[in-house]
Enzyme design. Sequence first.
Site, PDB file in Angstrom:
ATOM      1  N   ASP A  56      -0.438  -9.890   7.456  1.00  0.00           N
ATOM      2  CA  ASP A  56      -1.080  -8.707   8.027  1.00  0.00           C
ATOM      3  C   ASP A  56      -2.359  -8.497   7.207  1.00  0.00           C
ATOM      4  O   ASP A  56      -2.502  -9.059   6.123  1.00  0.00           O
ATOM      5  CB  ASP A  56      -0.137  -7.505   7.898  1.00  0.00           C
ATOM      6  CG  ASP A  56      -0.818  -6.205   8.258  1.00  0.00           C
ATOM      7  OD1 ASP A  56      -1.437  -6.147   9.324  1.00  0.00           O
ATOM      8  OD2 ASP A  56      -0.753  -5.264   7.444  1.00  0.00           O
ATOM      9  N   ASP A  79       3.050  -4.683   5.331  1.00  0.00           N
ATOM     10  CA  ASP A  79       3.347  -3.471   4.553  1.00  0.00           C
ATOM     11  C   ASP A  79       3.627  -2.245   5.412  1.00  0.00           C
ATOM     12  O   ASP A  79       4.164  -1.258   4.916  1.00  0.00           O
ATOM     13  CB  ASP A  79       2.185  -3.159   3.622  1.00  0.00           C
ATOM     14  CG  ASP A  79       0.970  -2.631   4.368  1.00  0.00           C
ATOM     15  OD1 ASP A  79       0.455  -1.565   4.001  1.00  0.00           O
ATOM     16  OD2 ASP A  79       0.554  -3.277   5.344  1.00  0.00           O
TER      17      ASP A  79
END
Length: 625
Positions: free
Chosen positions: A322, A515
């Site tokens: 990500d 996250d």
Amino acid sequence: MNRKQKKVLVRILVAAALIALWACLPLEGPLRFLMYMLPYGIIGYDILIKAAKGIKNRQPFDENFLMAVATLGAIVLGEYTEGAAVMLFYQIGELFQSYAVGKSRRSIQSLMDIRPDSAVLVHEDGTSQTVDPDEIPVGSTILVSPGEKVSIDGIVLEGHSTLNTSALTGESLPREVFEGDNVISGCVNLSGVLKIQTTKEFGDSTASKVLELMENASSRKSRQEDFITRFARVYTPAVCYSALALAILPPVFLLMMGASPNWGNWIMRALTFLVISCPCALVISVPLTFFAGIGGISRKGVLVKGSNYLEALSRVRTVVFDKTGTLTQGVFEVDGVHHSSMDEDKLIEYAALTESYSAHPISKSLQKAHGKPLDKARVSDVEEISGQGVCAQVDGLKVAAGNTRLMDSQGIPHMPCHSTGTIVHMAVDGQYAGHILITDKLKKTAQAAVSALKKAGIKKTVMLTGDRENVARETADALGIDEVYAELLPGDKVEKVEALLSAQKKGDTLAFVGDGINDAPVLARADVGIAMGALGSDAAIEAADVVLMDDDPAKIAQAIRLSRRYLLIVHENIVFAIAIKLLCLLLSALGLAGMWTAIFADVGVMVLAVLNAIRALALNEKGES
């Protein structure tokens, strides 16, 4: 040593002294038998009891049964010294193994001794009280003095100090904290007094979560551990029946051929066969290696939720990232003001006031750039336009802050920005006033992390993000990432990972690093989900298989290298133990190996395998002891 280990050591010393003494005396007949039964009973009574319980519970085939049958058989054949010595050396090996496991466990427990038993709660009237951390609700104020552990995650209200975060992150350098900084439980306060407002309950705080992950890690077994468990279930009864066949079939065959059956010789070979066959080296060393490996890697600030994930980590060949909060800091900052027709500070003030009622990260970055308290009384008629921006009256002037679509809808000509980032176009009283560039800074170690992964043998690095194509592309190019996919929704990320998984070679695994809450589905879908533990969302940490406690992406390559080294130790022990045992079993069946060879094949191999296993605790980040 603990009390139990000390008692075993005393028994070993007493039994060894008696065996050595009897060997020097001219003992004969029943007296010799009785004298040797004394050290045999001292050193082996617990093994005999366990073997009897196994037979009673209809689960006889274990190492206790093998030792009991082999040593009692040797005694029946008059080999008193060998019988007592085999039991003695077996107990020495067991003591060594118990000490090694205890050392590994103590090392991990001391590492994870991060959860305090009490906390100092500050009441509204200024008084303080020492209470159980479980009793402190979210939003309370706690006091942490120098030398104390932070008991619950929170935000610093007052004070300035340095924190030792090594137990959680593996980082040896203390971290400075000031008012407004986030702190996590488990850190040790080194200098100043801190007042902290709690943001989580004690059970949900970082220290509690870390301990929970470590406690549950041993329940998730790797393929090697499952193999050893299945192997032992088949192997132990197989060698027992093989030993029985070795004791009976050759003498019967010799008897049928008219030769002397020599029962004593073949029974002794069978007993030696049993001692050699004991699978202790495998049954102990393989789980111990994973246990020590999980503890060793946690010292580096990487929590692995089970040995199966440690194994999967060693086979990672594709790493998918990500962007925001993973490769970037996840903290948006004003990076510049362009084409402004008014004072830059005034433009930022108008932007911060216009966005002051929003909780969006862009609003927070504008308020931070302004750096002064905002008087919201100056703002009225706030209108938030979805997907465009915000319009409001500020000091009686109409202010619009948003993207190009907002400017177009207002009919205001605007200037394009050639820099990459989030652009907030500003219009004041119907006139274009310039634009503000907001960027998300790369993490300092992000580029080194990607480079280290390629050096570690990772074949492909990929970035998936919901950000715009040009922003994503610039980030990927700066970091050296192979492939990038932008403007993705959470479901799109899962689809991309599915496609990458299907394109992998058999045996290779894919790791996804994220996250946020929106990363939880893809973290769960990847072969190995890696979450950021300090700033990551609870949902991401819960869905992940591996947690980086300090959010440092450079730890990923380090964890992969270490996991491969742990797996190498496991394979070394499996190959070494099986090869030595098969060789000694063959020599025993041929009559070329006696009880002393059996002792080496059992106890010696076990000690060597355990020594090799506990090296996992001492491996450095390069995978070297």
